[in-house]
Motif scaffolding. Structure first.
Motif, PDB file in Angstrom:
ATOM      1  N   LYS A 388       0.831  -1.221   0.000  1.00 11.56           N
ATOM      2  CA  LYS A 388       0.000   0.000   0.000  1.00 11.56           C
ATOM      3  C   LYS A 388       0.863   1.268   0.000  1.00 11.56           C
ATOM      4  O   LYS A 388       0.534   2.263   0.672  1.00 11.56           O
ATOM      5  CB  LYS A 388      -0.947   0.032   1.215  1.00 11.56           C
ATOM      6  CG  LYS A 388      -1.662  -1.267   1.514  1.00 11.56           C
ATOM      7  CD  LYS A 388      -2.858  -1.475   0.599  1.00 11.56           C
ATOM      8  CE  LYS A 388      -3.632  -2.725   0.997  1.00 11.56           C
ATOM      9  NZ  LYS A 388      -4.287  -3.366  -0.137  1.00 11.56           N
ATOM     10  N   GLY A 389       1.989   1.155  -0.633  1.00  6.22           N
ATOM     11  CA  GLY A 389       2.867   2.327  -0.766  1.00  6.22           C
ATOM     12  C   GLY A 389       3.600   2.719   0.506  1.00  6.22           C
ATOM     13  O   GLY A 389       4.354   3.685   0.509  1.00  6.22           O
ATOM     14  N   LYS A 390       3.418   1.946   1.587  1.00  5.74           N
ATOM     15  CA  LYS A 390       4.045   2.391   2.834  1.00  5.74           C
ATOM     16  C   LYS A 390       5.141   1.444   3.349  1.00  5.74           C
ATOM     17  O   LYS A 390       5.748   1.717   4.379  1.00  5.74           O
ATOM     18  CB  LYS A 390       2.983   2.605   3.918  1.00  5.74           C
ATOM     19  CG  LYS A 390       2.301   1.321   4.344  1.00  5.74           C
ATOM     20  CD  LYS A 390       1.285   1.545   5.447  1.00  5.74           C
ATOM     21  CE  LYS A 390       0.547   0.279   5.819  1.00  5.74           C
ATOM     22  NZ  LYS A 390       1.330  -0.877   6.186  1.00  5.74           N
ATOM     23  N   CYS A 391       5.359   0.335   2.636  1.00  3.36           N
ATOM     24  CA  CYS A 391       6.378  -0.615   3.125  1.00  3.36           C
ATOM     25  C   CYS A 391       7.623  -0.571   2.247  1.00  3.36           C
ATOM     26  O   CYS A 391       7.519  -0.734   1.031  1.00  3.36           O
ATOM     27  CB  CYS A 391       5.846  -2.044   3.085  1.00  3.36           C
ATOM     28  SG  CYS A 391       4.374  -2.281   4.067  1.00  3.36           S
ATOM     29  N   PRO A 392       8.783  -0.368   2.844  1.00  4.29           N
ATOM     30  CA  PRO A 392       9.996  -0.444   2.034  1.00  4.29           C
ATOM     31  C   PRO A 392      10.181  -1.859   1.498  1.00  4.29           C
ATOM     32  O   PRO A 392       9.809  -2.826   2.165  1.00  4.29           O
ATOM     33  CB  PRO A 392      11.117  -0.112   3.027  1.00  4.29           C
ATOM     34  CG  PRO A 392      10.536  -0.308   4.382  1.00  4.29           C
ATOM     35  CD  PRO A 392       9.057  -0.111   4.259  1.00  4.29           C
ATOM     36  N   ILE A 393      10.723  -1.951   0.280  1.00  3.62           N
ATOM     37  CA  ILE A 393      11.033  -3.272  -0.287  1.00  3.62           C
ATOM     38  C   ILE A 393      12.524  -3.513  -0.155  1.00  3.62           C
ATOM     39  O   ILE A 393      13.331  -2.684  -0.589  1.00  3.62           O
ATOM     40  CB  ILE A 393      10.620  -3.360  -1.769  1.00  3.62           C
ATOM     41  CG1 ILE A 393       9.092  -3.297  -1.875  1.00  3.62           C
ATOM     42  CG2 ILE A 393      11.152  -4.643  -2.404  1.00  3.62           C
ATOM     43  CD1 ILE A 393       8.557  -3.436  -3.282  1.00  3.62           C
ATOM     44  N   VAL A 394      12.885  -4.635   0.449  1.00  6.61           N
ATOM     45  CA  VAL A 394      14.297  -5.006   0.462  1.00  6.61           C
ATOM     46  C   VAL A 394      14.525  -6.068  -0.609  1.00  6.61           C
ATOM     47  O   VAL A 394      14.027  -7.173  -0.520  1.00  6.61           O
ATOM     48  CB  VAL A 394      14.795  -5.449   1.869  1.00  6.61           C
ATOM     49  CG1 VAL A 394      14.866  -4.242   2.796  1.00  6.61           C
ATOM     50  CG2 VAL A 394      13.934  -6.528   2.504  1.00  6.61           C
ATOM     51  N   ASP A 395      15.233  -5.667  -1.660  1.00 11.04           N
ATOM     52  CA  ASP A 395      15.597  -6.578  -2.751  1.00 11.04           C
ATOM     53  C   ASP A 395      16.941  -7.151  -2.346  1.00 11.04           C
ATOM     54  O   ASP A 395      17.968  -6.482  -2.440  1.00 11.04           O
ATOM     55  CB  ASP A 395      15.677  -5.766  -4.058  1.00 11.04           C
ATOM     56  CG  ASP A 395      16.145  -6.595  -5.244  1.00 11.04           C
ATOM     57  OD1 ASP A 395      16.571  -7.752  -5.064  1.00 11.04           O
ATOM     58  OD2 ASP A 395      16.115  -6.056  -6.376  1.00 11.04           O
ATOM     59  N   THR A 396      16.920  -8.385  -1.840  1.00 10.49           N
ATOM     60  CA  THR A 396      18.120  -8.946  -1.205  1.00 10.49           C
ATOM     61  C   THR A 396      18.870  -9.840  -2.175  1.00 10.49           C
ATOM     62  O   THR A 396      18.324 -10.820  -2.675  1.00 10.49           O
ATOM     63  CB  THR A 396      17.728  -9.778   0.029  1.00 10.49           C
ATOM     64  OG1 THR A 396      16.968 -10.921  -0.386  1.00 10.49           O
ATOM     65  CG2 THR A 396      16.901  -8.952   1.016  1.00 10.49           C
ATOM     66  N   TRP A 397      20.123  -9.502  -2.439  1.00 13.96           N
ATOM     67  CA  TRP A 397      20.927 -10.354  -3.310  1.00 13.96           C
ATOM     68  C   TRP A 397      21.855 -11.225  -2.483  1.00 13.96           C
ATOM     69  O   TRP A 397      22.566 -10.733  -1.604  1.00 13.96           O
ATOM     70  CB  TRP A 397      21.779  -9.520  -4.290  1.00 13.96           C
ATOM     71  CG  TRP A 397      22.700 -10.442  -5.041  1.00 13.96           C
ATOM     72  CD1 TRP A 397      22.401 -11.155  -6.165  1.00 13.96           C
ATOM     73  CD2 TRP A 397      24.041 -10.803  -4.677  1.00 13.96           C
ATOM     74  NE1 TRP A 397      23.469 -11.945  -6.512  1.00 13.96           N
ATOM     75  CE2 TRP A 397      24.475 -11.749  -5.616  1.00 13.96           C
ATOM     76  CE3 TRP A 397      24.890 -10.430  -3.631  1.00 13.96           C
ATOM     77  CZ2 TRP A 397      25.750 -12.321  -5.564  1.00 13.96           C
ATOM     78  CZ3 TRP A 397      26.156 -11.002  -3.568  1.00 13.96           C
ATOM     79  CH2 TRP A 397      26.581 -11.934  -4.539  1.00 13.96           C
ATOM     80  N   TRP A 398      21.834 -12.499  -2.772  1.00 16.73           N
ATOM     81  CA  TRP A 398      22.780 -13.433  -2.147  1.00 16.73           C
ATOM     82  C   TRP A 398      22.685 -14.774  -2.823  1.00 16.73           C
ATOM     83  O   TRP A 398      22.014 -14.895  -3.850  1.00 16.73           O
ATOM     84  CB  TRP A 398      22.560 -13.526  -0.639  1.00 16.73           C
ATOM     85  CG  TRP A 398      21.191 -13.930  -0.152  1.00 16.73           C
ATOM     86  CD1 TRP A 398      20.013 -13.250  -0.338  1.00 16.73           C
ATOM     87  CD2 TRP A 398      20.856 -15.085   0.617  1.00 16.73           C
ATOM     88  NE1 TRP A 398      18.991 -13.917   0.280  1.00 16.73           N
ATOM     89  CE2 TRP A 398      19.472 -15.050   0.880  1.00 16.73           C
ATOM     90  CE3 TRP A 398      21.603 -16.149   1.142  1.00 16.73           C
ATOM     91  CZ2 TRP A 398      18.815 -16.042   1.611  1.00 16.73           C
ATOM     92  CZ3 TRP A 398      20.959 -17.117   1.880  1.00 16.73           C
ATOM     93  CH2 TRP A 398      19.578 -17.058   2.100  1.00 16.73           C
ATOM     94  N   GLN A 399      23.377 -15.782  -2.274  1.00 14.14           N
ATOM     95  CA  GLN A 399      23.473 -17.088  -2.930  1.00 14.14           C
ATOM     96  C   GLN A 399      23.560 -18.202  -1.887  1.00 14.14           C
ATOM     97  O   GLN A 399      23.918 -17.931  -0.735  1.00 14.14           O
ATOM     98  CB  GLN A 399      24.765 -17.167  -3.750  1.00 14.14           C
ATOM     99  CG  GLN A 399      25.004 -15.999  -4.655  1.00 14.14           C
ATOM    100  CD  GLN A 399      26.332 -16.113  -5.385  1.00 14.14           C
ATOM    101  OE1 GLN A 399      27.386 -16.043  -4.770  1.00 14.14           O
ATOM    102  NE2 GLN A 399      26.272 -16.286  -6.692  1.00 14.14           N
ATOM    103  N   THR A 400      23.337 -19.425  -2.318  1.00 10.69           N
ATOM    104  CA  THR A 400      23.535 -20.578  -1.427  1.00 10.69           C
ATOM    105  C   THR A 400      24.919 -20.491  -0.787  1.00 10.69           C
ATOM    106  O   THR A 400      25.095 -20.742   0.405  1.00 10.69           O
ATOM    107  CB  THR A 400      23.420 -21.885  -2.251  1.00 10.69           C
ATOM    108  OG1 THR A 400      22.160 -21.875  -2.923  1.00 10.69           O
ATOM    109  CG2 THR A 400      23.514 -23.107  -1.366  1.00 10.69           C
TER     110      THR A 400
END
Ligand code: PRX
Length: 635
Positions: A388-400
């Motif tokens: 709803k436009g109020k939550c930050p998105i954490v686009d998390t990069w990582w690997q096994t």
């Protein structure tokens, strides 16, 4: 000082400290845990062998830091909220004290069944609390768990059992997955026909599916645990003792067993969980991954439970019984942080906003994604309609291999940009190198993503084959850990992951080696040769496209392509099933016999211009013939 970053300047400050004096930085975090013996040295390493040791000579048991630690201060706090596949089945809520008791009882059970420190135990289970109990109980007695995603075929399971010479399998009679019931025990039985090391199998009753129990080998979970109540002494583990092996695909045919060890993994998953999601005690955290993948290990089980979090564990699938299921679960359990994969977001986005309408979603504070690049459209949909436009998105990069999140916004603190994983976590030193291994400094550069300094959560070896670990991760670019990903650092110093630069494709956030799929296809008796590439797929991110030279014999093309798909299904599992199979008269090869995958990737993605110089091909005409066939496939 708090371990939690509170402000953007706090982030930069911590980051700088972590680079100037990594040992002091990590030591401060490690000191918040219970160690049976403190370490002598924080880190010893070189990337040549490679040899990586964290908290050298420290002794601990990770489960004491997950369970015993909270027993008296927060024993009544909910550890696991279990949401079943079928929403009409009862939810289970398990407190830290109850989880402690279950883990202890199962630890005693494992010991009574001959499992001890250093033994390998395969866990092939549905998403039920007992799966978490099994993992944690292994860790308590020092056994090494290797969780295998329960969608893998019996062949894939047998390969993993054989590779790590496992002594025990823990499984269930069956799994519920959406509207389907899967006969899991049967798959294990088949796998065990191809293995020799398994002495015991513990079987959880979940679906009531009929199974055959082999006398002396197979025991029901409920029978096995009888009489084993009471505390199980937590084994004293060296910080560098193996905690688990997790198999993952690479650019060669055989999946490799990524090894994570105890002390460093504990420190890293805890620290990254707390900071990336800005988890607060009392919050409900939900990671929708399966425990068969690294995300499930680090952010359903270890990171959150080390932080004393309350987690949701979901047995089902996002679209069952309807595409509103995720949102229903969010409201039902008042989820505060929700962590999922772009492929799930895209699949749900395809149903429009209607399934979201009955739900408030007002408990949500942070949204996360992992596993593959998220396209801007899906990012905005997630942000606008779920958050709803109020939550930050954490686009998390990582690997096994990295054990935990390496590049990600700190929720609510790092300004985000759609499709950017943004900035490295403190302690992580990414570098971008060109194909010759020269570091590209400054901003607005693009190249291969490497890491130049170790972090506690990184892999230590590949099980039984250290040379492979060296070749795969430490030999491409001298002195660096190479991720296999391409990356861009933009004008603000933000990182955007561009995808794999090797022969690995990412299907619905799952890694698949093209060679692994080709090997499976080549098992079909009519197949002469095959080449597999990824192509853009609306929901899965990448789909699997197989170009196959085959002897049709008396089969129709349709029959053969179906048979090929089934073959891959049987050898690896449904996740590796090719989306498209094209029977071709030849493959574009150079005179030295190398397949020009670049050309195949272009054809697969429908891009028919600009093949570059094809004059070096053995048979340049073959490209036109493949293109013609590709058009027919798309019709
Ligand atoms: O290509 C990157 C992609 O997934 C790969 C790692 O896959 P796996 O070991 O299965 O772990 C997945 C869950 C951690 C990476 O090499 N990847 C992962 N996260 C992202 C991503 N690509 C873009 N953006 C991400 N956030």
């Amino acid at each position: 000082m708090s371990l939690k970053i509170q402000t953007l300047s706090g982030y930069f400050h911590e980051y700088q400290k972590s680079v100037l004096n990594p040992e002091a930085f990590w030591e401060r975090i490690a000191d918040t845990f219970h160690w049976k013996k403190r370490w002598d040295k924080v880190v010893e390493w070189n990337f040549e062998e490679p040899k990586i040791e964290w908290f050298v000579n420290g002794k601990l048991n990770i489960t004491e830091n997950m369970l015993d630690r909270y027993l008296y201060t927060a024993g009544d706090r909910t550890a696991i909220i279990w949401e079943p596949n079928d929403p009409s089945e009862e939810v289970r809520k398990i407190t830290y004290r109850e989880l402690f008791d279950m883990v202890n009882q199962f630890s005693n059970t494992l010991r009574a069944n001959g499992v001890g420190k250093g033994d390998r135990v395969i866990i092939y289970m549905p998403m039920v609390p007992e799966a978490a109990v099994a993992m944690i109980a292994c860790a308590r007695i020092g056994a090494i768990h290797s969780v295998v995603f329960a969608g893998f075929s019996s062949n894939a399971l047998a390969d993993r059992i054989n590779d790590c010479k496992a002594k025990m399998v823990i499984t269930s009679d069956g799994n519920f997955r959406g509207a389907k019931t899967i006969e899991v025990k049967k798959v294990v039985d088949e796998a065990l026909e191809k293995t020799e090391t398994i002495e015991k199998m513990i079987v959880l009753k979940r679906t009531g599916t009929e199974v055959t129990m082999q006398n002396g080998r197979d025991i029901w979970w409920h029978d096995a645990i009888k009489g084993h109540e009471g505390e199980a002494q937590a084994e004293s583990m060296d910080a560098e003792d193996m905690l688990f092996i997790l198999y993952t695909s690479g650019s060669t045919g055989k999946p490799k067993g990524v090894v994570h060890t105890t002390g460093g993994y504990m420190v890293y998953t805890y620290f990254s969980f707390l900071n990336v999601f800005q988890y607060k005690t009392g919050d409900v955290f939900w990671c929708s991954a399966d425990i068969g993948w690294i995300t499930g290990h680090s952010y359903i089980i270890y990171g959150p439970l080390l932080a004393g979090a309350s987690i949701v564990m979901f047995e089902g699938v996002p679209t069952y019984p309807n595409p509103g299921r995720f949102w229903e679960v969010v409201d039902k359990h008042q989820v505060n942080e929700f962590y999922t994969a772009p492929t799930a977001i895209r699949a749900l986005q395809a149903f429009g906003q209607e399934p979201l309408e009955p739900f408030k979603l007002d408990s949500l504070r942070v949204l996360g994604t992992v596993g593959e690049p998220i396209n801007e459209e899906a990012w905005h949909w997630y942000h606008d309609h779920v958050g709803k436009g109020k939550c930050p998105i954490v686009d998390t990069w990582w690997q096994t291999e990295t054990g935990g999140i390496l590049v990600s916004p700190i929720a609510g603190i790092t300004p985000t940009k759609p499709s950017y994983a943004t900035l490295p976590l403190p302690g992580i030193q990414p570098v971008i190198v060109d194909n010759e291994g020269r570091e590209l400094r400054g901003n607005s550069v693009e190249g291969n993503l490497c890491i130049k300094y170790p972090w506690p959560g990184m892999l230590r070896t590949t099980y039984g084959d250290h040379e492979r670990c060296k070749q795969t991760y430490f030999s491409s670019f001298n002195g660096y850990y190479f991720t296999g990903d391409g990356v861009k650092r933009d004008e603000d110093g933000y990182y955007r992951i561009l995808g794999r630069v090797d022969d690995v494709i990412n299907v619905s956030g799952h890694r698949m080696g093209t060679a692994e799929v080709e090997n499976a296809i080549n098992e079909h008796p009519r197949v002469i040769e095959s080449a597999v590439v990824g192509y853009p797929h609306n929901i899965k991110g990448q789909g699997i496209y197989a170009f196959v030279i085959a002897d049709l014999d008396d089969r129709t093309v349709q029959n053969l392509t179906n048979e090929i798909k089934v073959t891959v299904n049987n050898i690896i599992g449904p996740i590796a099933r090719p989306d498209k199979v094209q029977i071709v008269p030849g493959l574009p090869k150079t005179r030295s016999g190398k397949i020009m995958r670049r050309i195949l990737r272009k054809i697969a993605s429908g891009d028919t211009d600009n093949f570059g110089d094809t004059s070096t091909l053995l048979d340049p005409d073959v490209v036109d013939k493949i293109m013609e066939g590709a058009r027919e496939i798309d019709q």
